[in-house]
Design a protein around this motif. Structure first.
Motif, mmCIF file in Angstrom:
data_model
loop_
_atom_site.group_PDB
_atom_site.id
_atom_site.type_symbol
_atom_site.label_atom_id
_atom_site.label_comp_id
_atom_site.label_asym_id
_atom_site.label_seq_id
_atom_site.Cartn_x
_atom_site.Cartn_y
_atom_site.Cartn_z
ATOM 1 N N GLN A 174 -9.597 -0.493 3.156
ATOM 2 C CA GLN A 174 -8.318 0.184 2.948
ATOM 3 C C GLN A 174 -7.159 -0.815 2.954
ATOM 4 O O GLN A 174 -6.228 -0.718 2.144
ATOM 5 N N LYS A 189 -7.101 -2.929 -0.229
ATOM 6 C CA LYS A 189 -6.648 -2.117 -1.360
ATOM 7 C C LYS A 189 -5.142 -1.925 -1.320
ATOM 8 O O LYS A 189 -4.456 -2.016 -2.348
ATOM 9 N N ALA A 190 -4.604 -1.681 -0.115
ATOM 10 C CA ALA A 190 -3.161 -1.520 0.027
ATOM 11 C C ALA A 190 -2.426 -2.789 -0.377
ATOM 12 O O ALA A 190 -1.382 -2.740 -1.041
ATOM 13 N N GLN A 234 -3.496 -5.112 -2.485
ATOM 14 C CA GLN A 234 -3.614 -5.283 -3.926
ATOM 15 C C GLN A 234 -2.659 -4.371 -4.686
ATOM 16 O O GLN A 234 -2.173 -4.719 -5.766
ATOM 17 N N ASN A 235 -2.357 -3.216 -4.102
ATOM 18 C CA ASN A 235 -1.453 -2.256 -4.745
ATOM 19 C C ASN A 235 0.012 -2.546 -4.451
ATOM 20 O O ASN A 235 0.895 -1.777 -4.859
ATOM 21 N N GLY A 236 0.272 -3.642 -3.726
ATOM 22 C CA GLY A 236 1.650 -4.046 -3.494
ATOM 23 C C GLY A 236 2.382 -3.275 -2.427
ATOM 24 O O GLY A 236 3.628 -3.299 -2.385
ATOM 25 N N LYS A 237 1.679 -2.590 -1.543
ATOM 26 C CA LYS A 237 2.348 -1.863 -0.469
ATOM 27 C C LYS A 237 3.037 -2.837 0.486
ATOM 28 O O LYS A 237 2.513 -3.917 0.775
ATOM 29 N N GLU A 238 4.208 -2.448 0.980
ATOM 30 C CA GLU A 238 4.958 -3.296 1.895
ATOM 31 C C GLU A 238 4.655 -2.991 3.355
ATOM 32 O O GLU A 238 4.979 -3.790 4.234
#
Length: 641
Positions: A61, A64-65, A67-71
């Protein structure tokens, strides 16, 4: 009352009160240790299986976060268990905050790896990453501990019954620590054993290094200073760490602006935190302590914080480090070494830990013994030559280096000729942890040094509290152990408080090194006396030092020395001569001074005060006499009764 005497006493009292206010340091509440406490929280096998599954899912998780650019990524509170001694690694995380409040990472290992290397959390190549609120622990414990049931000072053996919940294993030579029944560390210095044998199901026999474990029982000076605290008795405790390099609880490699905030580390098989080739990482509110409420005596089996080859040094603030087996803080760079002179401007150079050499970089060369400068030049061409690794290794072995980690070979061409030769030291200038900051921390309950740094420039060590420890703050280079360096400069040691110093308790008086508790200089060079001034601009001011076991403040080989308004109370074990230790690079006729400055220039020493009974401590200042050899057979010093 004599007015002048009263005024002087009043000024002294004011100075002490001001120091007490300025140097309190960060002191968090401490939960009392109890032998009746648990070793760790208890989980059923069903719970552990669920924790392992949660850990595997969490890793996916989080990646994945990222890689998705979550801050920001929030970890659900709970227990996460990483099995099979695999640890968990994250690489190249950036611009991310991980909120881990109420989260514990458990790193577990099987019976076959009980005393072997352990792996924890590895962060590699991360930038602008923050981890907040995480707790880290290991299962099973990383050491053995038990209660003393008997000992034999002649045979140097200790018999102990291992506490429930702790491993029982035979172990090769290593370290041991002694504690009183209330869980407080004994003032017996850093002690070592020759090996641990299993005597029965829950009983061990430890063979101590000759003469060590009962030193406190036999020395009247220590008895006077510490009373029964330094005496080993039946019913005391022994802790035996499984120290296995090189992994730590948290390891950072090539990370920049990575922050650990309010992270708690309750166990580590070596360094609590280890970082290498970093750039301004921040450690804020970190605790490296034994698990609160448990009966564990130890937390960290080596240094609590260990940093090497940073570009810019770390910031360590508002932290608590305790119950470790070695130094609190090490921050250093390395010298390179000339392995072969090819031309007057071309050399085969070895660097430690793979430190890179680059075109345009400046190099300074020094004789490894005398530290005489041999020239400076700029790199015009450089080639990595792994095939020359054997040549470099042979040279450093001939130099007698104890450690030479990550040795890497380079052929370097310079813009001018220099007078360097085989074994010359090389200042590379790029990875020296310059600008590190250590402020407002609480360090306690260890037999290591307060802080060791080599080579850094522009650093601040301020408003920290060190309590119940062995050695002090050491600022120097060295050329005989692993060549940490280069030469330190522009360092301020200010408004720190050192209390209940336990140090050098098991070193025979006649062989004890003369070294300052706050010490700036150069480390041993095989009895080679030096005269070159290589350190620059050191300020030691407003510190409070209680019960120092050596010269309280000693500065050598430094241009620009300020020693101002320090207070020293009750030194208990000063050495009156250099003894037979070959490690001293200078000689002073009165090393029992409050402040000793030797082989230095541009010196300001003022306002330093000695308090309490001191048999041969002088309240004034004294400048050392450089380049004078000690007597071949020194007389026994005038120690306190």
């Amino acid at each position: 009352m004599n007015y002048k005497r009263g005024a002087a006493d009043g000024l002294k009292l004011c100075r002490v009160l001001i120091c007490a206010v300025l140097m309190t340091g960060f002191v968090p509440p401490v939960m009392a240790w109890s032998p009746a406490g648990p070793v760790s929280p208890q989980f059923s096998e069903v719970q552990k299986s669920a924790q392992r599954a949660a850990a595997a899912e969490l890793r996916e998780q989080l990646l994945k976060a990222a890689q998705n650019g979550k801050e920001e990524f929030v970890i659900a509170p709970g227990e996460y268990r990483f099995p099979d001694n695999a640890g968990v690694a994250f690489a190249n995380l950036g611009n991310l905050k991980i909120n881990a409040a109420g989260v514990t990472f458990w790193f577990e290992r099987g019976d076959s790896e009980l005393t072997g290397k352990t792996r924890g959390l590895l962060l590699e190549g991360c930038r602008d990453l923050t981890i907040e609120g995480l707790t880290i622990d290991f299962d099973p414990p990383l050491f053995m501990q038990g209660k003393v049931k008997g000992f034999d000072p002649v045979a140097n053996t200790i018999d102990l019954t291992v506490d429930d919940g702790f491993p029982v294993a035979e172990y090769p030579p290593g370290q041991m620590l002694l504690y009183k029944p209330d869980g407080k560390i004994m003032p017996q210095n850093a002690l070592f054993h020759k090996g641990v044998k299993v005597a029965s199901e829950r009983e061990l026999r430890v063979t101590a290094t000759d003469g060590q474990f009962h030193a406190g029982n036999d020395r009247p000076g220590l008895r006077k200073a510490f009373g029964d605290r330094c005496i080993l008795n039946i019913g005391d405790y022994v802790a035996l760490p499984f120290r296995r390099d090189p992994f730590g609880a948290v390891v950072l490699k090539h990370c920049a602006n990575t922050t650990l905030k309010n992270v708690s580390i309750y166990a580590s098989s070596t360094m609590g935190i280890a970082e290498g080739f970093g750039d301004r990482n921040i450690f804020d509110g970190v605790k490296i302590i034994r698990r609160p409420g448990s009966k564990r005596l130890l937390a960290c089996m080596a240094d609590t914080f260990h940093s090497y080859c940073d570009i810019r040094g770390p910031i360590i603030r508002n932290c608590e480090f305790a119950y470790n087996c070695d130094d609190f803080i090490n921050i250093y760079g390395y010298f390179g070494v000339v392995a072969e002179k090819i031309e007057t401007n071309q050399f085969l150079i070895g660097t430690m830990m793979g430190e890179p050499l680059v075109v345009g970089g400046k190099l300074d060369f020094f004789n490894k013994d005398s530290i005489a400068p041999q020239g400076s030049a700029v790199i015009t061409a450089v080639q990595l030559t792994p095939e020359d690794g054997g040549v470099v290794e042979a040279v450093v072995k001939r130099m007698g280096l104890y450690r030479h980690p990550g040795l890497t070979a380079w052929v370097v061409t310079l813009d001018r000729a220099v007078a360097a030769a085989e074994t010359s030291l090389v200042d590379i200038h790029t990875h020296n942890a310059s600008g590190f900051v250590v402020v407002n921390n609480y360090f306690h309950s260890s037999m290591g040094r307060a802080l060791l740094t080599s080579g850094a420039h522009g650093c601040l060590i301020q408003s920290n509290r060190w309590q119940s420890l062995c050695g002090g703050v050491n600022i120097f280079m060295e050329s005989w152990f692993s060549m940490t360096g280069p030469f330190p400069a522009d360092i301020v040691v200010k408004n720190n408080r050192f209390e209940d110093i336990l140090g050098y308790a098991s070193v025979p008086t006649q062989d004890a090194p003369v070294q300052g508790y706050i010490y700036v200089g150069m480390a041993p060079s095989r009895n080679f006396l030096r005269s070159h001034i290589v350190n620059r601009n050191m300020e030691i001011s407003g510190n409070y030092i209680e019960n120092p076991p050596a010269t309280p403040i000693l500065v050598a080989y430094t241009d620009g020395v300020k020693v101002l308004n320090n207070v020293v109370k009750n030194p208990y074990h000063l050495v009156g001569h250099l003894g037979r230790n070959p490690g001293m690079n200078y000689y002073t006729e009165n090393p029992a001074s409050l402040v000793c400055v030797a082989v230095s220039s541009n010196i300001t020493v003022s306002g330093n005060t000695a308090l309490g009974p001191a048999p041969f401590l002088k309240a004034g200042e004294y400048k050392g006499i450089p380049n004078k050899q000690p007597p071949a057979k020194p007389a026994r010093p005038n120690t306190a009764p």
